[in-house]
Write a protein that holds these residues in place. Structure first.
Motif, mmCIF file in Angstrom:
data_model
loop_
_atom_site.group_PDB
_atom_site.id
_atom_site.type_symbol
_atom_site.label_atom_id
_atom_site.label_comp_id
_atom_site.label_asym_id
_atom_site.label_seq_id
_atom_site.Cartn_x
_atom_site.Cartn_y
_atom_site.Cartn_z
ATOM 1 N N ASN A 1 34.706 29.626 34.824
ATOM 2 C CA ASN A 1 34.637 30.052 36.217
ATOM 3 C C ASN A 1 33.931 29.015 37.089
ATOM 4 O O ASN A 1 34.302 28.800 38.242
ATOM 5 C CB ASN A 1 33.928 31.407 36.318
ATOM 6 C CG ASN A 1 34.816 32.547 35.858
ATOM 7 O OD1 ASN A 1 36.021 32.538 36.093
ATOM 8 N ND2 ASN A 1 34.237 33.531 35.179
ATOM 9 N N GLY B 1 37.448 35.119 35.801
ATOM 10 C CA GLY B 1 36.882 36.461 35.755
ATOM 11 C C GLY B 1 36.183 36.766 34.456
ATOM 12 O O GLY B 1 35.722 35.874 33.734
ATOM 13 N N ALA C 1 35.076 38.493 40.810
ATOM 14 C CA ALA C 1 35.926 37.488 41.458
ATOM 15 C C ALA C 1 35.639 37.416 42.951
ATOM 16 O O ALA C 1 35.511 36.326 43.532
ATOM 17 C CB ALA C 1 37.402 37.807 41.214
ATOM 18 N N ARG D 1 42.731 36.515 40.672
ATOM 19 C CA ARG D 1 42.222 36.098 39.369
ATOM 20 C C ARG D 1 43.398 36.009 38.396
ATOM 21 O O ARG D 1 44.451 36.610 38.616
ATOM 22 C CB ARG D 1 41.164 37.082 38.863
ATOM 23 C CG ARG D 1 41.694 38.462 38.622
ATOM 24 C CD ARG D 1 40.560 39.501 38.618
ATOM 25 N NE ARG D 1 41.064 40.797 38.159
ATOM 26 C CZ ARG D 1 41.820 41.605 38.882
ATOM 27 N NH1 ARG D 1 42.168 41.256 40.111
ATOM 28 N NH2 ARG D 1 42.241 42.756 38.379
#
Length: 492
Positions: A123, A202, A232, A240
């Protein structure tokens, strides 16, 4: 055996360690920060805060005090302690979990709850790439704006066109610049698309099934889905990836690096053209008053900025293969042979693109055109290009096309021999003027040889192109263009 030959008191100096020239010479501070350890690990900590907030909101036993404690530590990173932990546990994420837990003892039990390493790693990479594209796109727009002004200014100035790097029909300086512009518009589109297509990995768990989170929420799948959505949004993503393995697909990296690589190809082509034109003394990049072109030849004005762009762009182009090969060898849900490669490839792709654009902007803000040199080169070639027009003019004045063709052929070869064998100027027109056969059109020769009659619709094409395709892109970035166009000063 190799040994460090520097004096002992210097061996701990930064100058005794390898330092990337992307950091020390080329890339901007903003892009360097984007790929810095501070940005990376503070983003990890933000992601742990987002996870804790979303888990608390969905009913897990997490307190406000724990979240506040985590928020207070986002930028307060003890890198030395993290390095000690990593040396012991051989795991970068767990090293930072332990470091943060020591800094935030009340929050320690809920740090990284239910997550796998790729929750923070992947991420964060997506956030950093998104921010990197947000830095690059205004720079692309600034280059486009500067080139558009240049193309408009010189849209009607005739210049020799080239095919096979041999003189061909005339074009204009502005029309040639519009070809560079057209490529940059495609790059803006590709980079914008790459940015807009980026999604958030996510919270997906160790193999992407979200099993650990389903267990945390006692089988409540709706809460697991809501957790994914909430985290998210907290991270700034509307979308996502709905299916992942342990990692998001490395095809995403390939798409982004491919767009950057395409930008490299555009920059290389433009700067190669500038280098060729500089050799002909028709166009030059900026050259500072105190700049030295050669240590041995004081007269030289080397196109060092364009050469730098080509050097950087060539490296950028090659990185596409790295991203492609990394994606190709990811087995099943993931392998770790992507990690070391991506640390190099992603950072270098963005830093190299950044450095290339900074140099390009500097070039575009100071391009110099030499119309008299251009006119001289046209005069050397235009008589040959005008032969068909001379024939047509003679026919319109009652001449025989075949007779005229033969006379022009003979005179052209004689003039060509003067140029190639004697090193003299093209004297074809003088030969035409001296031949009594051509007396009927002598008064028309100046208009026949007017270079502006050989450029077709080039000026109109440039104006139409800028109005219809370039200006909408410039308008898209109008609110931030002034900052992006601040005079680009190169470090070295």
């Amino acid at each position: 055996m190799f040994s460090i030959d520097a004096p002992v008191e210097l061996q701990n100096s930064e100058y005794c360690n390898y330092r990337s020239p992307l950091s020390t010479r080329y890339a901007s501070k903003e892009m360097q920060y984007n790929f810095s350890d501070q940005k990376k690990f503070s983003t990890w900590r933000k992601l742990w805060v987002y996870l804790a907030k979303a888990e608390k909101e969905l009913g897990l036993d997490i307190t406000n005090e724990q979240i506040v404690e985590l928020e207070g530590a986002i930028h307060d990173i003890d890198f030395a302690k993290a390095a000690e932990h990593e040396k012991r546990v051989r795991h970068d994420v767990m090293a930072h979990v332990h470091t943060l837990a020591e800094r935030c003892p009340r929050a320690a039990p809920i740090i990284h709850l239910g997550a796998t390493s790729c929750y923070v790693g992947d991420n964060t990479d997506l956030i950093i790439m998104k921010h990197g594209l947000e830095l690059l796109l205004p720079r692309v727009a600034a280059v486009i704006h500067q080139l558009a002004k240049f193309a408009e200014q010189y849209k009607s100035l005739p210049i020799l066109g080239f095919t096979h790097f041999q003189p061909a029909q005339l074009t204009t300086v502005g029309k040639r610049a519009s070809l560079w512009l057209s490529d940059f518009l495609m790059d803006e589109r590709a980079l914008s698309r790459a940015k807009d297509d980026l999604r958030f990995r996510g919270v997906k768990g160790t193999t992407g099934t979200q099993a650990s989170f389903l267990q945390l929420f006692k089988g409540d799948a709706s809460k697991v889905r809501a957790l994914d959505e909430k985290v998210a949004k907290l991270a700034g993503f509307d979308k996502r990836y709905l299916v992942t393995g342990q990692t998001y697909s490395r095809k995403v990296d390939l798409e982004v690096v491919s767009a950057l690589s395409g930008l490299g190809a555009t920059a290389h082509k433009m700067c190669s053209d500038i280098r060729l034109l500089a050799s002909r003394k028709e166009l030059e990049e900026p050259f500072e008053a105190t700049q030295i072109g050669s240590s041995a030849m004081p007269y030289k004005r080397n196109p060092m900025r364009s050469e730098r762009c080509c050097a950087l762009a060539r490296h950028l182009i090659t990185l596409q293969a790295n991203a492609a090969n990394t994606h190709a060898v990811q087995w099943l849900e993931r392998t770790l042979d992507d990690s070391a490669n991506r640390r190099l490839t992603l950072a270098e792709a963005f830093l190299t693109a950044d450095a290339t654009l900074l140099t390009l902007l500097n070039i575009c803000q100071g391009l110099v055109v030499y119309p008299k040199v251009i006119a001289r080169h046209i005069a050397q070639e235009l008589p040959f290009m005008a032969t068909e027009n001379i024939i047509m003019a003679m026919v319109q004045n009652g001449g025989d096309r075949q007779v005229c063709h033969e006379k022009i052929r003979v005179l052209s070869h004689e003039a060509g021999a003067q140029v190639k064998q004697q090193g003299k100027d093209n004297d074809l027109i003088d030969r035409v003027k001296s031949d009594p056969y051509f007396v009927p059109i002598i008064s028309q020769l100046d208009s026949i040889l007017d270079a502006s009659t050989f450029i077709g619709r080039a000026p109109d094409q440039v104006s139409e192109f800028i109005e219809e395709e370039v200006n909408p892109i410039i308008f898209k970035y109008s609110s931030i263009l002034a900052d992006a166009e601040k005079p680009a000063i190169l470090n070295i």
